[in-house]
Design a protein around this motif. Structure first.
Motif, mmCIF file in Angstrom:
data_model
loop_
_atom_site.group_PDB
_atom_site.id
_atom_site.type_symbol
_atom_site.label_atom_id
_atom_site.label_comp_id
_atom_site.label_asym_id
_atom_site.label_seq_id
_atom_site.Cartn_x
_atom_site.Cartn_y
_atom_site.Cartn_z
ATOM 1 N N THR A 211 0.806 -1.244 -0.014
ATOM 2 C CA THR A 211 0.005 -0.042 0.006
ATOM 3 C C THR A 211 0.897 1.282 -0.038
ATOM 4 O O THR A 211 1.704 1.284 0.927
ATOM 5 C CB THR A 211 -0.922 -0.037 1.272
ATOM 6 O OG1 THR A 211 -1.554 -1.154 1.239
ATOM 7 C CG2 THR A 211 -1.702 1.274 1.304
ATOM 8 N N ALA A 240 -3.755 -2.650 0.267
ATOM 9 C CA ALA A 240 -5.210 -2.246 0.798
ATOM 10 C C ALA A 240 -6.142 -2.045 -0.516
ATOM 11 O O ALA A 240 -5.477 -1.672 -1.397
ATOM 12 C CB ALA A 240 -5.106 -0.760 1.754
ATOM 13 N N GLY A 241 -7.242 -2.032 -0.419
ATOM 14 C CA GLY A 241 -8.305 -1.889 -1.428
ATOM 15 C C GLY A 241 -8.672 -0.333 -1.586
ATOM 16 O O GLY A 241 -8.117 0.454 -0.470
ATOM 17 N N GLY A 242 -9.257 -0.053 -2.478
ATOM 18 C CA GLY A 242 -9.726 1.433 -2.790
ATOM 19 C C GLY A 242 -8.886 2.137 -3.681
ATOM 20 O O GLY A 242 -9.222 3.229 -4.032
ATOM 21 N N GLN A 276 -5.303 -7.440 -3.554
ATOM 22 C CA GLN A 276 -5.634 -5.908 -3.595
ATOM 23 C C GLN A 276 -7.043 -5.748 -2.813
ATOM 24 O O GLN A 276 -8.126 -5.912 -3.537
ATOM 25 C CB GLN A 276 -5.287 -4.941 -4.684
ATOM 26 C CG GLN A 276 -5.750 -3.243 -4.569
ATOM 27 C CD GLN A 276 -5.534 -2.842 -5.638
ATOM 28 O OE1 GLN A 276 -5.351 -3.184 -6.617
ATOM 29 N NE2 GLN A 276 -5.362 -1.256 -5.358
ATOM 30 N N GLY A 277 -7.323 -5.699 -1.634
ATOM 31 C CA GLY A 277 -8.400 -5.448 -0.912
ATOM 32 C C GLY A 277 -9.064 -6.826 -0.927
ATOM 33 O O GLY A 277 -8.397 -7.749 -0.554
ATOM 34 N N VAL A 278 -10.456 -6.991 -1.573
ATOM 35 C CA VAL A 278 -10.992 -8.418 -1.767
ATOM 36 C C VAL A 278 -11.496 -8.703 -3.033
ATOM 37 O O VAL A 278 -11.740 -10.023 -3.244
ATOM 38 C CB VAL A 278 -12.264 -8.302 -0.877
ATOM 39 C CG1 VAL A 278 -12.172 -8.117 0.741
ATOM 40 C CG2 VAL A 278 -13.475 -7.362 -1.406
ATOM 41 N N SER A 279 -11.042 -7.944 -3.809
ATOM 42 C CA SER A 279 -11.768 -8.030 -5.258
ATOM 43 C C SER A 279 -10.534 -8.213 -6.240
ATOM 44 O O SER A 279 -10.834 -9.017 -7.439
ATOM 45 C CB SER A 279 -12.691 -7.070 -5.771
ATOM 46 O OG SER A 279 -11.800 -5.808 -5.735
ATOM 47 N N THR A 307 -14.896 -13.412 -4.809
ATOM 48 C CA THR A 307 -15.506 -12.189 -4.840
ATOM 49 C C THR A 307 -16.695 -12.187 -6.171
ATOM 50 O O THR A 307 -17.795 -11.843 -5.927
ATOM 51 C CB THR A 307 -14.624 -10.889 -5.279
ATOM 52 O OG1 THR A 307 -13.481 -10.754 -4.373
ATOM 53 C CG2 THR A 307 -15.519 -9.493 -5.353
#
Length: 315
Positions: A211, A240-242, A276-279, A307
């Motif tokens: 990140t 991290a996602g987003g 990255q994140g959940v997706s 996902t």
């Protein structure tokens, strides 16, 4: 009193069933070992121990220091041992400042051995440090008419997971033990090792958090004259996602080992997958050199199949 041993120092023990929180600094120091008397059968008393047990989380907005007591001087009789210091945390340990564990110095020796330095021990489920985390084992005492003084105390840390932007491990005469389940590594993390052996440092998994890490950045820098078998640790990567997707050609230096010892402990894996994140998922190819391990983006981003299945209503 002639030919009578010195009494031991009083010990301090505090047990907190819930949460411990401090807005300032926290300092725990073991009692110093007593002076060995000028007559036989008059050893110095042991320094008092300090023990703090916290059942929940421990948090400090300042610095935290644990210092073992110094061993007593031996003259006609052995000096007393320095008192141990221990902090045991059932939950998470966090400090916004620096954290230091210092083993007590061994007592000086005249005609007979000085007392051993006290130990400094920290145990927690997880450790998060805002500043520098340092472990320094105690130095040996000075020997006047005999070769060596009292042995230095140990510095030991045991944690399920740990993050600190800077870690310094220094081994003097006393034992040093750095035992971590997962070492969380972000861009610019440093590990300085002085006089350490491979047996002093046990890290089960290196978790690289990409990140905010720019392409070409170094994640973990190792320096010093000590040894750490860093390749004996497992590795994983993630971010991290987003945020934006990683660009084509993205790469990072996972490990840059500039210590006096070459990369040791095994061989880096040939490939890793980062989430990255959940997706989103990415594939990385790893390249091991003499003193570096580099990860280069080789595929992705892909949609995480789990996902996608949830989004489409499948189990």
């Amino acid at each position: 009193v002639l030919n009578t041993p010195g009494g031991a120092g009083g010990s301090v023990s505090l047990s907190v069933g819930g949460v411990f929180s401090s807005q300032g600094n926290v300092s725990l120091t073991g009692g110093y070992g007593g002076l060995g008397g000028g007559f036989m059968n008059s050893p110095g008393g042991a320094g008092g121990t300090v023990s703090l047990s916290v059942g929940g989380d421990f948090s400090s907005q300042g610095n935290v220091s644990l210092t073992g007591g110094n061993g007593g001087v031996g003259i006609g009789s052995p000096g007393g041992a320095g008192g141990d210091v221990s902090l045991s945390v059932g939950g998470d340990f966090s400090s916004q400042g620096n954290v230091s564990l210092i083993g007590g110095r061994g007592g000086d020796s005249n005609n007979i051995l000085g007392g051993a330095g006290g130990n400094a021990v920290l145990r927690a489920a997880s450790v998060t440090v805002g500043g520098t985390l340092s472990l320094t084992s105690g130095a040996e005492g000075f020997g006047m008419h005999i070769p060596d003084g009292g042995a230095g105390g140990a510095a030991r840390l045991e944690a399920g997971s740990l993050y600190a932007p800077a870690i310094a491990l220094t081994k003097e005469d006393g034992d040093l033990r750095f035992s971590v389940g997962t070492l969380r590594v972000k861009q610019g993390t440093t590990l300085a090792v002085t006089n350490t052996s491979a047996a002093d440092i046990a890290i089960k998994t290196l978790a690289f958090d990409l990140t905010g890490a720019r392409s070409g950045a170094t994640m973990l820098d190792i320096s010093g004259n000590g040894r750490v078998d860093i390749l004996s640790s497992g590795m994983r990567m993630g971010l991290a996602g987003g945020g934006s997707a990683l660009p084509t050609g993205y790469n990072v230096i996972l490990i840059n080992d500039q210590s006096t010892q070459p990369l040791s402990g095994g061989t880096a894996p040939a490939a890793l997958r980062a989430q990255q994140g959940v997706s989103l998922l990415y594939d990385f190819a790893l390249t091991q050199g003499f003193d570096t391990v580099t990860a280069t983006l080789s595929g992705g981003p892909y949609v995480n199949p789990q996902t996608k299945a949830l989004a489409e209503g499948r189990v």
